[in-house]
Design an enzyme around this catalytic site. Structure first.
Site, PDB file in Angstrom:
ATOM      1  N   GLU A  16       0.834  -1.190   0.000  1.00  0.00           N
ATOM      2  CA  GLU A  16       0.000   0.000   0.000  1.00  0.00           C
ATOM      3  C   GLU A  16       0.881   1.257   0.000  1.00  0.00           C
ATOM      4  O   GLU A  16       1.882   1.329   0.717  1.00  0.00           O
ATOM      5  CB  GLU A  16      -0.880  -0.030   1.245  1.00  0.00           C
ATOM      6  CG  GLU A  16      -1.829   1.131   1.414  1.00  0.00           C
ATOM      7  CD  GLU A  16      -2.690   0.987   2.652  1.00  0.00           C
ATOM      8  OE1 GLU A  16      -3.655   1.759   2.790  1.00  0.00           O
ATOM      9  OE2 GLU A  16      -2.398   0.101   3.493  1.00  0.00           O
TER      10      GLU A  16
ATOM     11  N   LYS B 214      -9.031   2.660  -2.385  1.00  0.00           N
ATOM     12  CA  LYS B 214      -9.359   1.932  -1.163  1.00  0.00           C
ATOM     13  C   LYS B 214     -10.786   2.267  -0.725  1.00  0.00           C
ATOM     14  O   LYS B 214     -11.210   3.415  -0.783  1.00  0.00           O
ATOM     15  CB  LYS B 214      -8.357   2.317  -0.068  1.00  0.00           C
ATOM     16  CG  LYS B 214      -8.426   1.516   1.208  1.00  0.00           C
ATOM     17  CD  LYS B 214      -7.242   1.871   2.100  1.00  0.00           C
ATOM     18  CE  LYS B 214      -7.207   1.060   3.380  1.00  0.00           C
ATOM     19  NZ  LYS B 214      -5.999   1.361   4.205  1.00  0.00           N
TER      20      LYS B 214
ATOM     21  N   CYS C 207      -5.521  -3.194   2.056  1.00  0.00           N
ATOM     22  CA  CYS C 207      -5.351  -3.307   3.512  1.00  0.00           C
ATOM     23  C   CYS C 207      -6.653  -3.462   4.293  1.00  0.00           C
ATOM     24  O   CYS C 207      -7.219  -4.544   4.351  1.00  0.00           O
ATOM     25  CB  CYS C 207      -4.539  -2.133   4.023  1.00  0.00           C
ATOM     26  SG  CYS C 207      -3.804  -2.471   5.652  1.00  0.00           S
TER      27      CYS C 207
ATOM     28  N   GLY D  27     -12.901 -59.239  12.121  1.00  0.00           N
ATOM     29  CA  GLY D  27     -11.930 -60.186  11.587  1.00  0.00           C
ATOM     30  C   GLY D  27     -10.547 -59.588  11.750  1.00  0.00           C
ATOM     31  O   GLY D  27     -10.215 -58.594  11.104  1.00  0.00           O
TER      32      GLY D  27
ATOM     33  N   SER E 142      -7.253 -54.076   9.855  1.00  0.00           N
ATOM     34  CA  SER E 142      -8.039 -54.692  10.926  1.00  0.00           C
ATOM     35  C   SER E 142      -7.535 -54.248  12.295  1.00  0.00           C
ATOM     36  O   SER E 142      -8.311 -54.143  13.251  1.00  0.00           O
ATOM     37  CB  SER E 142      -8.011 -56.216  10.802  1.00  0.00           C
ATOM     38  OG  SER E 142      -6.707 -56.728  10.956  1.00  0.00           O
TER      39      SER E 142
ATOM     40  N   THR F  72     -13.311 -53.457   8.038  1.00  0.00           N
ATOM     41  CA  THR F  72     -11.901 -53.086   8.203  1.00  0.00           C
ATOM     42  C   THR F  72     -11.306 -52.426   6.961  1.00  0.00           C
ATOM     43  O   THR F  72     -10.248 -51.811   7.037  1.00  0.00           O
ATOM     44  CB  THR F  72     -11.062 -54.326   8.548  1.00  0.00           C
ATOM     45  OG1 THR F  72     -11.141 -55.266   7.474  1.00  0.00           O
ATOM     46  CG2 THR F  72     -11.563 -54.985   9.826  1.00  0.00           C
TER      47      THR F  72
ATOM     48  N   SER G  48     -21.483 -47.160 -12.715  1.00  0.00           N
ATOM     49  CA  SER G  48     -20.545 -48.290 -12.694  1.00  0.00           C
ATOM     50  C   SER G  48     -20.043 -48.657 -14.081  1.00  0.00           C
ATOM     51  O   SER G  48     -19.052 -49.389 -14.213  1.00  0.00           O
ATOM     52  CB  SER G  48     -21.217 -49.511 -12.058  1.00  0.00           C
ATOM     53  OG  SER G  48     -21.577 -49.242 -10.720  1.00  0.00           O
TER      54      SER G  48
END
Length: 634
Positions: free
Chosen positions: A46, A115, A170, A350, A357, A460, A622
């Protein structure tokens, strides 16, 4: 400008209060340096030409004339390049003085932007000297050319349309109604802020967060350039605190560095894409705005900014502990809610002795501790078969014992052999049926034990496996609540290490050994020496690469070609181009071909910016074709 990047810089020159020629020369010196560095946008502080602390001397016509002469010299310096330079000066317009940013390129002043918000509180007295920006733009004659004067301006690049620049000064940033908000809603992707922000205790931290968060709120690039220590120290001290942020991230920062360029590259194409995904970011075109078209010389932008190898993992060590605790807490809270809602009498996992896991068990233990439930209600089951090694089987038992959960060892070898006999599958044929038959048998055991004990099967599988489809459909792909569904493999490792270091120190020894074990589904017979024969990363590629690909493909919609470019920078000392090509191609193919597994995922908590749940973050057919994306690599 290839791949949407544009090289930008801030620069705080050495300044002397009221010495316009000295300040001008240092500005021009830095402009020359910026041109050598192929910078396209250079922002100065500035009131660069005069200094901010000049006070009543701003009113002197001699000084004002000196500033106009200096701008002419800066214009002349700008003729030989496409560098956009923004310089601050006091400017008299219609007998009123304005605090102005002059935007200069190719020998012309593109715009003069005053400004808007003038502070006159505490140590500031700007309304004593300056007039705030007018509501509407106007055209004035400035150095023998017609120039737009006003706050509602966007500088747009015709041959790089994602780059759209606006300016504020600013205090405009600190005010509740920052002009930059309006700029962004009228299309600006880059905001330049010419500043003279004095330094106070705690202000640096506040300023840093203000700029960072504002860039994120606007989904914009934000260049904040602070003034010099050469300012008057009568009542204030300045430290040249410069920041360049992009969509809530600090790309680079400097303090007390003068006569230097703070350089980085903004990815403005990423910003445009991010805005397109946010339905709450709604453009509000305003007829008061004037768009000024420019061009930039087309060239490949040499990238200097860093791209962290592991974007899902905190880059600073002191952040990992805090982030890990937050992530684990979110995972556990999600599971806690599901257990409470279903009145589950048990949680069945599991436990293979592998990373995923292990993390699922640790999170489940945390959830049960939150519920003040006995850990014995957690049933950890190891199910050895053809490829199970002594190391992983032992680690599973040691972990369950250390954590005080119920442990079961159910050998599924005979069940799988019986099933293979029923379907006429040879035990010597190590094909996909051989592998997946084991995975589905394990899932059946888990589901049946959960039914028998009135419990939930805890999934998991992690985010990286979901992206690659590295899961057996209706096998380990399925569960009743998947606590790791938004945790990529690179992050899994860090979380387990966090537990070993700080969380469950009673299990530290076995956790460290699990961390040192190669990732494997253990579906093929082990080596003669009893070690793992089937290493996942040998088959699908390094998970750190796939997580990098996943982050930029899903989070930012980057093309594989652009992802490759960033990968070569991030992994320059790790993988060569041929390796990155190979596994990036694998990632794209598998990501498209395996979507059907993601279309029917079980519930799981979102803890980061990316999940692949069909109910929240990711929707994809898909049968989408990957050819367009694969062709981009060719």
């Amino acid at each position: 400008m290839r791949d949407g990047f544009i090289k930008v810089a801030t620069a705080t020159p050495k300044l002397k209060v009221g010495n316009v020629e000295y300040n001008r020369d240092n500005i021009i010196k830095l402009m020359k340096k910026a041109k050598e560095e192929r910078v396209k946008l250079l922002v100065f502080p500035e009131l660069t030409l005069t200094c901010y602390t000049l006070s009543d001397l701003f009113f002197h016509p001699l000084l004002q004339k000196n500033c106009l002469d200096a701008i002419q010299e800066i214009k002349n310096e700008s003729k030989d390049s496409d560098l956009i330079t923004i310089v601050g000066l006091p400017l008299l317009v219609m007998d009123k003085l304005f605090n102005v940013a002059a935007v200069i390129q190719r020998g012309s002043v593109l715009a003069l932007i005053p400004k808007t918000h003038l502070p006159s509180y505490s140590e500031f007295y700007e309304t004593r000297w300056f007039t705030p920006a007018l509501e509407k733009n106007m055209v004035i004659n400035f150095l023998s050319e017609d120039v737009v004067f006003g706050k509602n301006v966007i500088i747009r690049c015709e041959n790089f349309s994602d780059f759209r620049l606006s300016v504020e000064i600013c205090e405009d940033l600190w005010a509740p109604d920052s002009p930059s908000t309006k700029h962004a809603l009228n299309g600006a992707t880059v905001i330049a802020n010419l500043s003279a922000s004095d330094e106070l205790i705690g202000k640096e931290e506040y300023r840093r967060e203000l700029v960072r968060i504002h860039s994120g709120k606007l989904t914009a690039g934000y260049l904040y350039c602070d003034t010099s220590t050469g300012e008057s120290s009568t009542d204030m001290v300045f430290t040249a605190h410069n920041l360049i942020c992009e969509d809530g991230s600090i790309l680079t920062e400097s303090v007390l560095k003068e006569d230097e360029l703070l350089i980085t590259e903004l990815d403005v194409s990423k910003l445009s894409t991010a805005r397109s995904k946010k339905n709450t970011f709604r453009y509000l075109p305003n007829d008061e705005y004037q768009v000024i078209n420019i061009s930039l010389d087309e060239e490949e932008t040499k990238l200097t900014r860093a791209f962290y190898k592991h974007p899902f993992v905190p880059s600073q060590d002191n952040e990992i502990k805090k982030r890990a605790e937050k992530i684990i807490t979110l995972q556990a809270l999600g599971l806690k809610k599901r257990i409470e809602h279903t009145n589950a009498k048990s949680a069945v996992i599991g436990l293979s002795g592998g990373l995923d896991s292990t993390l699922a068990l640790l999170v489940t233990v945390r959830a049960f501790d939150m519920l003040s439930r006995s850990r014995k209600d957690i049933i950890a089951i190891t199910m050895p078969c053809f490829g199970t090694t002594k190391r992983t089987k032992s680690n599973a038992e040691l972990l369950a014992t250390a954590l005080g959960v119920t442990f079961m060892d159910i050998n599924i070898k005979k069940s799988v052999e019986s099933h293979f006999k029923d379907i006429n599958q040879s035990l010597e044929c190590y094909d996909v049926t051989y592998e997946n038959g084991q995975a589905r048998e394990r899932t059946q055991v888990l589901m049946d034990v959960a039914n028998k004990t009135g419990g939930l099967v805890i999934g998991t599988g992690d985010l990286s496996e979901l992206a690659l489809g590295w899961a057996t459909y209706n096998g380990d792909h399925m569960s009743m609540y998947a606590v790791n569904s938004s945790i990529p493999k690179t992050l899994v490792r860090y979380l387990v290490k966090y537990f070993a270091d700080f969380g469950f120190t009673e299990a530290s020894a076995v956790l460290y050994d699990i961390l040192a074990t190669p990732v494997s589904p253990e579906l093929l017979p082990s080596n003669e020496d009893g070690t793992i024969s089937q290493v996942t990363e040998d088959l699908v590629g390094p998970y750190e690469l796939h997580d990098f690909f996943l982050y930029y493909f899903v989070r930012h919609s980057f093309s594989p070609k652009k992802i490759k470019r960033l990968s070569l920078i991030a992994f320059k000392d790790v993988y060569n181009e041929e390796t990155i090509d190979k596994w990036l191609t694998t990632f794209v193919r598998r990501f498209f071909n395996q979507q059907f597994k993601r279309s029917c995922l079980p519930d799981g908590p979102k803890v980061g910016t990316i999940t692949l749940s069909p109910r929240s973050d990711w929707r994809m057919p898909s049968d989408a074709v990957s050819a367009l994306w694969l062709d981009s690599l060719k």
